[in-house]
Design a protein around this motif. Structure first.
Motif, PDB file in Angstrom:
ATOM      1  N   LEU A 177       0.834  -1.207   0.000  1.00 34.17           N
ATOM      2  CA  LEU A 177       0.000   0.000   0.000  1.00 34.17           C
ATOM      3  C   LEU A 177       0.865   1.252   0.000  1.00 34.17           C
ATOM      4  CD1 LEU A 177      -2.722  -1.099   2.593  1.00 34.17           C
ATOM      5  CD2 LEU A 177      -2.991  -0.963   0.116  1.00 34.17           C
ATOM      6  N   ARG A 178       1.938   1.232   0.781  1.00 36.71           N
ATOM      7  CA  ARG A 178       2.838   2.386   0.802  1.00 36.71           C
ATOM      8  C   ARG A 178       3.476   2.598  -0.568  1.00 36.71           C
ATOM      9  NH1 ARG A 178       3.805   5.043   5.777  1.00 36.71           N
ATOM     10  NH2 ARG A 178       4.760   6.501   4.317  1.00 36.71           N
ATOM     11  N   LYS A 179       3.876   1.513  -1.204  1.00 31.84           N
ATOM     12  CA  LYS A 179       4.499   1.610  -2.537  1.00 31.84           C
ATOM     13  C   LYS A 179       3.509   2.172  -3.559  1.00 31.84           C
ATOM     14  CE  LYS A 179       7.986   0.569  -5.352  1.00 31.84           C
ATOM     15  NZ  LYS A 179       9.353   1.148  -5.207  1.00 31.84           N
ATOM     16  N   ALA A 180       2.239   1.787  -3.435  1.00 33.78           N
ATOM     17  CA  ALA A 180       1.218   2.278  -4.373  1.00 33.78           C
ATOM     18  C   ALA A 180       0.947   3.761  -4.182  1.00 33.78           C
ATOM     19  CB  ALA A 180      -0.071   1.479  -4.204  1.00 33.78           C
ATOM     20  N   GLY A 181       1.174   4.258  -2.966  1.00 30.29           N
ATOM     21  CA  GLY A 181       1.174   5.700  -2.744  1.00 30.29           C
ATOM     22  C   GLY A 181      -0.128   6.343  -2.316  1.00 30.29           C
ATOM     23  N   ARG A 182      -1.245   5.609  -2.335  1.00 31.29           N
ATOM     24  CA  ARG A 182      -2.515   6.210  -1.937  1.00 31.29           C
ATOM     25  C   ARG A 182      -2.781   5.895  -0.461  1.00 31.29           C
ATOM     26  NH1 ARG A 182      -7.225   8.302  -3.914  1.00 31.29           N
ATOM     27  NH2 ARG A 182      -9.130   7.849  -2.731  1.00 31.29           N
ATOM     28  N   PRO A 183      -3.009   6.904   0.376  1.00 32.73           N
ATOM     29  CA  PRO A 183      -3.303   6.627   1.789  1.00 32.73           C
ATOM     30  C   PRO A 183      -4.582   5.793   1.935  1.00 32.73           C
ATOM     31  CG  PRO A 183      -2.698   8.930   1.491  1.00 32.73           C
ATOM     32  CD  PRO A 183      -2.891   8.351   0.115  1.00 32.73           C
ATOM     33  N   ILE A 184      -4.441   4.610   2.492  1.00 32.10           N
ATOM     34  CA  ILE A 184      -5.550   3.675   2.663  1.00 32.10           C
ATOM     35  C   ILE A 184      -5.549   3.170   4.099  1.00 32.10           C
ATOM     36  CG2 ILE A 184      -6.380   1.362   2.033  1.00 32.10           C
ATOM     37  CD1 ILE A 184      -5.536   1.903  -0.828  1.00 32.10           C
ATOM     38  N   VAL A 185      -6.719   3.201   4.734  1.00 29.50           N
ATOM     39  CA  VAL A 185      -6.871   2.625   6.072  1.00 29.50           C
ATOM     40  C   VAL A 185      -6.764   1.112   5.951  1.00 29.50           C
ATOM     41  CG1 VAL A 185      -8.490   2.219   7.965  1.00 29.50           C
ATOM     42  CG2 VAL A 185      -8.278   4.506   6.966  1.00 29.50           C
TER      43      VAL A 185
END
Length: 409
Positions: A177-185
């Protein structure tokens, strides 16, 4: 000379390792600044299980707005299991084309247009609990798709995880998720089997503490190899976990069953105790077909304020006598929430001598001392003031119900 060669070799190897570390280092820490109060929203599983499609999700988003739930603070529309189609030749996941013909990006855009956020579900194993494609081995590809679609929340389950270790598996999806770059809960859903409260704070924003809930106030449903738990059974399993909860990292006793068939008084007790626990308030009913009583419960702003209090302190059981439990929750500005929960079927009288019962919460260091401070008493569900703490409280709690008070100066 031999020693010099060994030193140079070791130095070269260290440089190689250092370089590889820089090139391939992963960020295993969740996105900060999200879920600073317990997440509020809706999830499809409790009511609809695998029967999900884009029409249901659009209509649910509409209902969240029209019912007043959005105004009350609910934000997330979360699609649970069975939205998945197949992976393409490159391994990228796509939604089921029959259930979601417009695609997930269009659905996210619709939900966002309502001022809401969209959540999805996946699994750390090879298959989801419903037999759809899991994320094992495809974590970075799946996270990339979620980011491209505009997803805001990910519930990550724990079926079919042969040989995996939970902490490592959840760190992998966090890194993706961090690599994808979009803040996600990130909602960690491994049912509390691997004590996620001990390691989840840095990895996710909430973690399940138990197996699945079901719509019964006080009972257990035995499926043979696993069990579903009633509201009271789930409540009991929160013992000794409150020190792990706080802004950005919450104990999750599972989604709510309010509006799914229990009596109104049982729903009221359920909603109250989830609020006292600083639990995520994720509704699990059909928002399109709610009774007036269900809407009133789910949108009660005074109860929600207890749950969403910015201190983020999880409540605790102070006393238990006969079938009645007394729970307390420190709130901002020196306030306290006090719940008298009647687990029995018969009404019970309760009393509390405020002035002669000083209470100090060892965890938060907050003090409730009516001998030093006089508090005004608000009966939250009855919507009336009851005087102050100079006089002892007395009342009757109906069966399977609560009295909820807020004490403030």
């Amino acid at each position: 000379m031999k020693q010099l060669v060994l030193l140079l070799t070791a130095f070269a190897l260290s440089l190689t390792g250092f370089g590889q570390g820089n090139n391939y280092v992963q960020n295993y820490k969740k996105f900060e600044g999200l879920a600073l109060t317990p997440p509020m929203g809706w999830n499809s599983w409790n009511k609809f299980a695998c029967n999900v499609d884009e029409q249901l999700i659009r209509e649910t988003a509409d209902a969240m707005v029209s019912s007043g739930m959005k105004e009350a603070g609910y934000t997330y529309i979360n699609i649970d299991d069975c939205w998945h189609g197949d992976r393409d030749s490159l391994g990228f996941i796509h939604p089921d084309p029959k259930r979601f013909p417009s695609g997930m990006k269009a659905l996210a855009d619709y939900v966002h247009s309502k001022g809401l956020k969209l959540g999805l579900y996946s699994d750390a194993g090879s298959q989801t609990c419903g037999g759809r494609p899991g994320s094992r081995g495809f974590e970075f590809q799946d996270a990339k798709m979620y980011a491209e679609w505009g997803i805001d929340y990910l519930k990550y389950d724990w079926c079919n995880t042969e040989g995996l270790k939970a902490e490592g598996a959840y760190k992998t999806i966090t890194a993706a998720l961090r690599k994808a770059g979009r803040p996600i809960v990130l909602s960690i859903c491994e049912w509390g089997d691997n004590k996620p409260w001990e390691w989840g704070k840095e990895v996710g924003h909430l973690w399940r503490t138990t197996g699945d809930i079901y719509n019964c106030f006080d009972c257990v449903e035995d499926h043979g190899t696993w069990k579903s738990w009633g509201v009271m059974q789930i409540l009991d399993k929160q013992e000794s976990l409150r020190q792990y909860a706080g802004p950005g990292h919450w104990n999750d006793p599972d989604m709510m069953e309010v509006g799914n068939g229990m009596a109104v008084n049982e729903d009221r007790a359920h909603f109250t105790m989830w609020s006292m626990l600083a639990a995520p308030l994720i509704a699990g009913n059909d928002l399109r077909k709610m009774s007036k009583e269900t809407v009133a419960l789910l949108t009660d702003k005074e109860v929600i304020a207890i749950n969403q209090d910015k201190l983020g302190i999880q409540g605790f059981k102070y006393a238990s006598k006969d079938s009645v439990e007394t729970w307390l929750k420190p709130l901002d500005n020196g306030k306290w929430a006090v719940a008298f929960l009647n687990r029995g079927k018969a009404p019970r009288k309760v009393s509390f001598d405020w002035k002669n019962t000083p209470i100090t919460d060892d965890f938060s260091k907050k003090e409730l001392n009516a001998a030093k401070t006089t508090y005004n008493i608000r009966n939250v569900w009855a919507k009336k003031y009851l005087g102050n703490t100079k006089k002892a409280f007395a009342g009757t709690v109906p069966g399977h119900d609560v009295i909820l008070l807020v004490l403030g100066t």
